[in-house]
Design an enzyme around this catalytic site. Structure first.
Site, PDB file in Angstrom:
ATOM      1  N   SER A   1     -25.753   1.161  11.949  1.00 10.87           N
ATOM      2  CA  SER A   1     -24.348   1.788  12.169  1.00 10.87           C
ATOM      3  C   SER A   1     -24.423   2.865  13.091  1.00 10.87           C
ATOM      4  CB  SER A   1     -23.537   2.046  10.905  1.00 10.87           C
ATOM      5  OG  SER A   1     -24.260   3.338  10.281  1.00 10.87           O
TER       6      SER A   1
ATOM      7  N   THR B   1     -32.361   8.937   6.258  1.00 10.17           N
ATOM      8  CA  THR B   1     -31.664   7.664   5.423  1.00 10.17           C
ATOM      9  C   THR B   1     -32.942   6.628   5.689  1.00 10.17           C
ATOM     10  OG1 THR B   1     -30.114   6.053   5.348  1.00 10.17           O
ATOM     11  CG2 THR B   1     -30.355   7.284   7.190  1.00 10.17           C
TER      12      THR B   1
ATOM     13  N   TYR C   1     -23.497   5.795  12.286  1.00  9.40           N
ATOM     14  CA  TYR C   1     -23.915   6.808  11.330  1.00  9.40           C
ATOM     15  C   TYR C   1     -25.339   6.679  11.190  1.00  9.40           C
ATOM     16  CZ  TYR C   1     -25.753   8.416   6.954  1.00  9.40           C
ATOM     17  OH  TYR C   1     -26.723   8.963   5.952  1.00  9.40           O
ATOM     18  N   HIS C   2     -26.099   5.665  10.968  1.00  9.90           N
ATOM     19  CA  HIS C   2     -27.558   5.647  11.120  1.00  9.90           C
ATOM     20  C   HIS C   2     -28.110   6.032  12.357  1.00  9.90           C
ATOM     21  CE1 HIS C   2     -26.413   2.951   7.846  1.00  9.90           C
ATOM     22  NE2 HIS C   2     -27.365   3.749   6.927  1.00  9.90           N
TER      23      HIS C   2
ATOM     24  N   LYS D   1     -28.630   9.796  12.442  1.00  8.01           N
ATOM     25  CA  LYS D   1     -29.858  10.053  11.787  1.00  8.01           C
ATOM     26  C   LYS D   1     -30.914   9.881  12.702  1.00  8.01           C
ATOM     27  CE  LYS D   1     -27.959  11.389   7.626  1.00  8.01           C
ATOM     28  NZ  LYS D   1     -28.401  12.647   6.877  1.00  8.01           N
TER      29      LYS D   1
END
Length: 384
Positions: free
Chosen positions: A179, A144, A181-182, A185
């Site tokens: 975040s 991302t 989530y990031h 990644k």
């Protein structure tokens, strides 16, 4: 080429599987249906109704005459992951199978821990399966653009040439995710680069911008082939929310002043980028990075584009930003790799006019207004 698509029931995984199958590849999909469980948890659902995965696969065979194999299971189950890789024996693996929402990862401790365990452990199991079963498999991993954050310098494609105290080196571009989530990644990218460097694997990391659009050439062939259209404040994109609000005659809700800039890409370009990466694999030992986006706009500019393209009056409303992010920032992204492989991008304004307003109009009776307002606040996850 044999291609295993992980997360093949998802918004991007499903149209990618169809696109690759349509282009002559032998395709299998793998999924544990976690994304559908998030719908139940959040009491939200796709604006466009979607069929279950076996029904979709049967419909594709009926429409195209092409078969797609199915593996049902979880990448966090190492035994299952090894079994799927052995049984299908892919040349390439396309990895979409992760929890993909920043707000979901910021709900509370449980959701942050789940996101990182699910994403990082599943990816590690996959790397070990490739290394031990067939290290020649090309891993195409969906990253991302959010890994980079918003640095005050140009964002290169994954790598940065650095000079320090008179010496030069090439290193992974510094990451500043926004975040949990990031962050997951970022961990994935570092783990994959390590595996390429130590085990001589081959991988392409696709740092993707915000995806918009709901139709590809394949999904448009039959309503049973439709992919998701998420609009809720947890999994939906700002563009999808704006389009729905315009169609319903509601103000477009911009977080803060709307100065946050992001890269965007049409779903049709996403599936084509995957094909280009699969058909032009990285070399053994290479960790290759492409920035997968075609345009960049601020949130305020996206609202203006939607308002200008919509055939009717549109108002814009500014809300307090629930996220912790810079209200305005420099944003210049290098994204030449996929264009050099042959990508011919679609434009946001064209997609809005061609399909998105019509898709929302046909399904507007399914909109749940309560799900569009932000409920997750970045600092709200910490109890005082």
């Amino acid at each position: 080429m044999r291609v295993l698509v992980l997360g093949g029931d998802g918004y991007l995984g499903w149209p990618t599987a169809l696109h690759l199958s349509d282009k002559g590849h032998e395709v299998a999909v793998l999924d544990n249906y976690a994304r559908r469980k998030y719908d139940v948890e959040l009491e939200a659902e796709s604006l466009v109704p979607i069929e279950d995965l076996p029904t979709r696969i049967a419909a594709w065979e009926e429409v195209s005459g092409k078969k797609i194999a199915l593996f049902e299971g979880d990448l966090c189950d190492a035994e299952f992951t090894y079994s799927a890789v052995r049984d299908f024996a892919p040349d390439s693996i396309v990895h979409f199978a992760e929890q993909r929402s920043a707000p979901y990862s910021m709900i509370d401790r449980d959701h942050a821990v789940y996101t990182q365990q699910n994403n990082v452990v599943g990816n590690l199991n996959l790397l070990y399966a490739i290394a031990e079963i067939n290290p020649d498999i090309h891993l195409v991993k969906l990253g991302t653009m959010g890994e980079y954050g918003t640095p005050n310098i140009d964002i290169e494609e994954g790598w940065l040439e650095v000079e320090h105290n008179g010496r030069k080196d090439r290193m992974l571009y510094p990451k500043k995710p926004g975040s949990f989530y990031h962050l997951s990644k970022v961990h994935d990218s570092h783990n994959i680069e390590f595996a390429c460097r130590i085990w001589d694997l081959r991988a392409t990391d696709l740092n993707q911008g915000v995806v918009y659009g709901q139709q590809t050439a394949q999904t448009a062939l039959d309503p049973r082939l439709a992919t998701r259209f998420d609009y809720d404040a947890v999994f939906g994109t700002v563009l999808n929310r704006f389009v729905i609000q315009a169609v319903l005659g509601q103000p477009l809700t911009v977080y803060g002043k709307g100065g946050q800039t992001r890269g965007l890409i049409d779903v049709r370009d996403t599936v084509e980028c995957i094909r280009l990466a699969v058909e032009n694999p990285a070399d053994r030992g290479e960790f290759r990075v492409f920035n997968q986006m075609t345009e960049s706009y601020s949130v305020a500019q996206i609202a203006e584009i939607v308002a200008n393209c919509f055939p009717g009056p549109v108002q814009i409303e500014n809300l307090d930003n629930p996220r912790v992010e810079q209200p305005e920032h420099y944003y210049n992204v290098i994204h030449t790799g996929l264009v050099e492989l042959g990508l011919q991008p679609h434009l946001l304004s064209d997609t809005l006019i061609e399909s998105m307003f019509d898709i929302v109009g046909a399904n507007k009776h399914r909109v749940n207004d309560d799900r569009m307002r932000p409920t997750v606040r970045w600092r709200g996850a910490i109890k005082s």
